[in-house]
Design an enzyme around this catalytic site. Structure first.
Site, PDB file in Angstrom:
ATOM      1  N   LYS A  56      61.566 107.852  47.006  1.00 53.59           N
ATOM      2  CA  LYS A  56      62.662 108.807  46.780  1.00 53.59           C
ATOM      3  C   LYS A  56      64.020 108.093  46.814  1.00 53.59           C
ATOM      4  CE  LYS A  56      59.906 112.476  48.876  1.00 53.59           C
ATOM      5  NZ  LYS A  56      59.461 112.993  50.185  1.00 53.59           N
ATOM      6  N   GLY A  60      62.023 117.655  48.127  1.00 54.60           N
ATOM      7  CA  GLY A  60      61.381 118.964  47.913  1.00 54.60           C
ATOM      8  C   GLY A  60      62.292 119.990  47.283  1.00 54.60           C
ATOM      9  N   ALA A 116      66.442 132.278  32.399  1.00 58.31           N
ATOM     10  CA  ALA A 116      66.102 131.252  31.398  1.00 58.31           C
ATOM     11  C   ALA A 116      66.416 131.709  29.981  1.00 58.31           C
ATOM     12  CB  ALA A 116      64.623 130.903  31.515  1.00 58.31           C
ATOM     13  N   THR A 121      48.447 122.018  46.334  1.00 54.39           N
ATOM     14  CA  THR A 121      49.505 122.646  47.152  1.00 54.39           C
ATOM     15  C   THR A 121      50.701 123.067  46.287  1.00 54.39           C
ATOM     16  OG1 THR A 121      48.858 121.237  48.996  1.00 54.39           O
ATOM     17  CG2 THR A 121      51.026 122.265  49.146  1.00 54.39           C
ATOM     18  N   VAL A 152      62.347 114.441  44.778  1.00 57.82           N
ATOM     19  CA  VAL A 152      63.157 113.962  45.908  1.00 57.82           C
ATOM     20  C   VAL A 152      63.593 115.156  46.764  1.00 57.82           C
ATOM     21  CG1 VAL A 152      65.205 112.673  46.621  1.00 57.82           C
ATOM     22  CG2 VAL A 152      64.005 112.029  44.516  1.00 57.82           C
ATOM     23  N   GLU A 158      63.253 117.212  39.600  1.00 55.55           N
ATOM     24  CA  GLU A 158      64.003 117.669  40.784  1.00 55.55           C
ATOM     25  C   GLU A 158      63.127 117.682  42.032  1.00 55.55           C
ATOM     26  OE1 GLU A 158      67.554 118.767  40.979  1.00 55.55           O
ATOM     27  OE2 GLU A 158      66.766 118.135  42.892  1.00 55.55           O
TER      28      GLU A 158
HETATM   29  P1  NDP Z   1      47.357 118.189  46.017  1.00 55.33           P
HETATM   30  O1  NDP Z   1      46.397 117.095  46.333  1.00 55.33           O
HETATM   31  O2  NDP Z   1      47.402 119.379  46.897  1.00 55.33           O
HETATM   32  O3  NDP Z   1      47.105 118.699  44.525  1.00 55.33           O
HETATM   33  C1  NDP Z   1      46.708 117.869  43.480  1.00 55.33           C
HETATM   34  C2  NDP Z   1      45.758 118.673  42.596  1.00 55.33           C
HETATM   35  O4  NDP Z   1      45.468 117.911  41.441  1.00 55.33           O
HETATM   36  C3  NDP Z   1      44.442 118.997  43.287  1.00 55.33           C
HETATM   37  O5  NDP Z   1      44.099 120.346  43.065  1.00 55.33           O
HETATM   38  C4  NDP Z   1      43.467 118.057  42.571  1.00 55.33           C
HETATM   39  O6  NDP Z   1      42.157 118.576  42.495  1.00 55.33           O
HETATM   40  C5  NDP Z   1      44.072 117.996  41.186  1.00 55.33           C
HETATM   41  N1  NDP Z   1      43.635 116.831  40.421  1.00 55.33           N
HETATM   42  C6  NDP Z   1      43.348 115.574  40.856  1.00 55.33           C
HETATM   43  N2  NDP Z   1      42.988 114.789  39.824  1.00 55.33           N
HETATM   44  C7  NDP Z   1      43.042 115.567  38.723  1.00 55.33           C
HETATM   45  C8  NDP Z   1      42.771 115.348  37.336  1.00 55.33           C
HETATM   46  N3  NDP Z   1      42.381 114.156  36.892  1.00 55.33           N
HETATM   47  N4  NDP Z   1      42.924 116.375  36.482  1.00 55.33           N
HETATM   48  C9  NDP Z   1      43.304 117.590  36.931  1.00 55.33           C
HETATM   49  N5  NDP Z   1      43.587 117.868  38.216  1.00 55.33           N
HETATM   50  C10 NDP Z   1      43.451 116.864  39.100  1.00 55.33           C
HETATM   51  O7  NDP Z   1      48.794 117.506  45.920  1.00 55.33           O
HETATM   52  P2  NDP Z   1      50.231 118.184  46.118  1.00 55.33           P
HETATM   53  O8  NDP Z   1      50.274 119.479  45.419  1.00 55.33           O
HETATM   54  O9  NDP Z   1      50.613 118.113  47.539  1.00 55.33           O
HETATM   55  O10 NDP Z   1      51.145 117.110  45.366  1.00 55.33           O
HETATM   56  C11 NDP Z   1      51.253 117.065  43.953  1.00 55.33           C
HETATM   57  C12 NDP Z   1      52.419 116.156  43.588  1.00 55.33           C
HETATM   58  O11 NDP Z   1      53.603 116.691  44.117  1.00 55.33           O
HETATM   59  C13 NDP Z   1      52.302 114.729  44.141  1.00 55.33           C
HETATM   60  O12 NDP Z   1      52.871 113.845  43.223  1.00 55.33           O
HETATM   61  C14 NDP Z   1      53.165 114.791  45.408  1.00 55.33           C
HETATM   62  O13 NDP Z   1      53.674 113.543  45.760  1.00 55.33           O
HETATM   63  C15 NDP Z   1      54.248 115.713  44.942  1.00 55.33           C
HETATM   64  N6  NDP Z   1      54.970 116.415  45.986  1.00 55.33           N
HETATM   65  C16 NDP Z   1      54.287 117.076  46.967  1.00 55.33           C
HETATM   66  C17 NDP Z   1      54.970 117.795  47.924  1.00 55.33           C
HETATM   67  C18 NDP Z   1      54.268 118.544  49.005  1.00 55.33           C
HETATM   68  O14 NDP Z   1      54.945 119.102  49.871  1.00 55.33           O
HETATM   69  N7  NDP Z   1      52.946 118.612  49.015  1.00 55.33           N
HETATM   70  C19 NDP Z   1      56.436 117.870  47.898  1.00 55.33           C
HETATM   71  C20 NDP Z   1      57.051 117.142  46.822  1.00 55.33           C
HETATM   72  C21 NDP Z   1      56.331 116.454  45.903  1.00 55.33           C
HETATM   73  P3  NDP Z   1      41.108 118.251  43.670  1.00 55.33           P
HETATM   74  O15 NDP Z   1      41.715 118.859  44.902  1.00 55.33           O
HETATM   75  O16 NDP Z   1      39.880 118.920  43.233  1.00 55.33           O
HETATM   76  O17 NDP Z   1      41.022 116.767  43.743  1.00 55.33           O
HETATM   77  N1  HSE Z   2      54.807 113.900  51.752  1.00 60.44           N
HETATM   78  C1  HSE Z   2      56.134 114.278  51.392  1.00 60.44           C
HETATM   79  C2  HSE Z   2      56.933 114.520  52.658  1.00 60.44           C
HETATM   80  C3  HSE Z   2      56.101 115.516  50.542  1.00 60.44           C
HETATM   81  O1  HSE Z   2      56.351 114.623  53.732  1.00 60.44           O
HETATM   82  O2  HSE Z   2      58.158 114.592  52.570  1.00 60.44           O
HETATM   83  C4  HSE Z   2      57.444 115.851  49.944  1.00 60.44           C
HETATM   84  O3  HSE Z   2      57.848 114.904  49.011  1.00 60.44           O
END
Ligand code: NDP
Ligand code: HSE
Length: 436
Positions: free
Chosen positions: A205, A134, A33, A13, A132, A129
């Site tokens: 957070k 988003g 930048a 995502t 916490v 950034e």
């Molecule tokens: P997702 O699960 O959507 O994305 C994680 C990705 O990492 C997937 O594509 C997954 O692949 C891949 N992945 C897993 N293991 C590995 C590996 N060993 N090597 C390479 N790629 C790998 O997570 P999000 O994007 O939602 O979240 C990512 C981070 O951002 C997390 O720490 C989350 O807490 C943080 N975050 C998320 C927010 C949100 O709104 N979603 C907001 C703020 C922070 P596969 O799908 O094939 O397993």
């Molecule tokens: N799962 C988290 C939330 C994503 O719902 O706020 C953003 O950090």
């Protein structure tokens, strides 16, 4: 000037959002930048999907180690999540002299001290950034914009999923599971959504903000964590009748005895702006001694809002990459040798006001017994609501709002109230914050 080369770990995502926003706004970002920022490599377990998303613009691999070991990569963005492989990769990137950007609050709240120490020793930056609230630039506000202040307290709606669930349940009468599924579909929820609904994500957070605000190491293990799974619709309704909204708040507060660090459902007066933050929106109230209260509001989850924060970090690092490590903004705002050892208070020692709901027999003397117990515990009552028993019922609900008191007094009083023969079941306790 040569572009800065970025390796992206995880194109889910937030990773995909980051890739797309960087591509779409490339020209303006470069102007800001001072150098081009190019995602040169992407690692993801799903190589096919990653190739489709990146459309031949960069190298795609399935082993993230290939990225962190590549000498041509200047900055690694970790967007995998969790504290297993993500921790290993972040430490390896640092050891290889790369700057790191991460949105991974779970990793930083639990292993941040080790990661920041490693980065400090290596002279590289770890920017977070997006970890916490988003897209809200709250880390920058705390670490830089409010640096003149002695911060007194922070209270925030810092989990979009739970705020979305509470809003949809209240406004549309939808049930918990249906709304949680929708939050997952919209990309708000964590990979393990119990982190959201049990308050763990918000506590991660709050832990990070607490460390930055008060100049302490991150101490997630000392945070009080309570989610929304035990919250009952009846309490949401009674709170409304009394002029309050219930929100899952992350709170950290400086007191004479130590630091409060807690996440729990909280009654907030409906007239406060923060009580009206709905859906997946986040809001953080910060109270500093010089500035007073400041409020930061915006999208706290989702692909592009989070990408906005990830890219802000990329630009910061690009601008500062050549600066002397000693003169960069410290990871946790305070210089590493000037960290404080102020204790985080056990929950029994915190001071706040309370909403208490109890089911009692509708007979004379019950109220007197309850108020005597509260008075003996030096708890004073601010407001009270007694419902008429429903048709054919012999029991009724009493709801009380208390003035400020210590948590240990309330726990002791509740035990005595629950022992009364006229009180049925458990007393529901929800903490309240005036946030004035
Ligand atoms: P997702 O699960 O959507 O994305 C994680 C990705 O990492 C997937 O594509 C997954 O692949 C891949 N992945 C897993 N293991 C590995 C590996 N060993 N090597 C390479 N790629 C790998 O997570 P999000 O994007 O939602 O979240 C990512 C981070 O951002 C997390 O720490 C989350 O807490 C943080 N975050 C998320 C927010 C949100 O709104 N979603 C907001 C703020 C922070 P596969 O799908 O094939 O397993
Ligand atoms: N799962 C988290 C939330 C994503 O719902 O706020 C953003 O950090």
């Amino acid at each position: 000037m040569k572009s800065i080369k970025v390796g992206l770990l995880g194109i889910g995502t937030v990773g995909a959002g980051t890739f797309n926003v960087l591509k779409r706004n490339q020209e303006e970002i470069t102007r800001r930048a001072g150098r081009g920022i190019e995602i040169a490599m992407v690692a993801d377990l799903n190589v096919e999907r990653a190739k489709e998303l990146t459309n031949g613009t960069c190298v795609v691999v399935n082993d993230a180690n290939v990225v962190v070991n590549n000498p041509d990569i200047d900055i690694v963005i970790e967007l995998i999540g969790g504290y297993g492989i993500a921790k290993e990769l972040v430490l390896k990137a640092i050891a290889n002299g790369k700057h790191v950007v991460t949105a991974n609050k779970a990793l930083l709240a639990t292993h941040g001290n080790e990661i920041f120490k490693a980065a400090q020793e290596k002279g590289v930056m770890v920017a977070f950034e997006a970890a916490v609230a988003g897209g809200i630039p709250i880390i920058k506000a705390l670490r830089e914009g409010l640096t003149a202040n002695r911060i007194q307290w922070i209270a925030g709606i810092i989990n979009g999923t739970t705020n979305f669930i509470l809003s949809e349940m209240r406004d549309k009468g939808l049930d918990f599971d249906t709304v949680l599924k929708e939050a997952q579909r919209l990309g708000y929820a964590e990979a393990d959504p119990t982190f959201d609904i049990e308050g763990v994500d918000a506590a991660h957070k709050a832990t990070i903000m607490s460390a930055i605000a008060f100049g302490m190491p991150v101490q997630f293990d000392k945070a009080h964590v309570e989610g929304i799974t035990k919250l009952e619709a009846v309490d949401i309704r009674y709170a409304e009748q009394l002029g309050y909204r219930i929100k899952l708040l992350g709170i950290t507060k400086r007191t004479a005895k130590g630091i409060e660090l807690r996440v729990h459902p909280t009654l907030i007066p409906s007239k406060r702006l923060i009580a009206n933050v709905e859906g997946a929106m986040n809001a953080v109230l910060v109270h500093g001694d010089a500035v007073g209260a400041t409020l930061y509001y915006g999208k706290g989850a989702g692909a592009e809002p989070t990408a906005s924060a990830v890219i802000a970090d990329l630009v910061d690092i690009t601008r500062l990459a050549t600066a002397d490590p000693e003169h960069r903004v410290p990871y946790l705002a305070f210089q590493p040798h000037a960290m404080s050892d102020t204790p985080i208070l056990p929950m029994a020692e915190i001071t706040t006001s309370y909403y208490l709901r109890m089911q009692v027999a509708d007979q004379p003397g019950v109220l007197a017994d309850v108020t005597r117990i509260l008075a003996d515990a030096t708890i004073s009552i601010d407001a009270m609501l007694q419902k008429e028993p429903a048709e054919g019922e012999i029991q009724t609900d009493i709801i009380m709002l208390t003035h400020q008191t210590q948590e240990k007094n309330v726990i002791a009083a509740i035990a005595k109230i629950e022992a009364l023969a006229t009180v049925v079941g458990n007393v529901t306790k929800i903490r309240m914050e005036e946030l004035s």
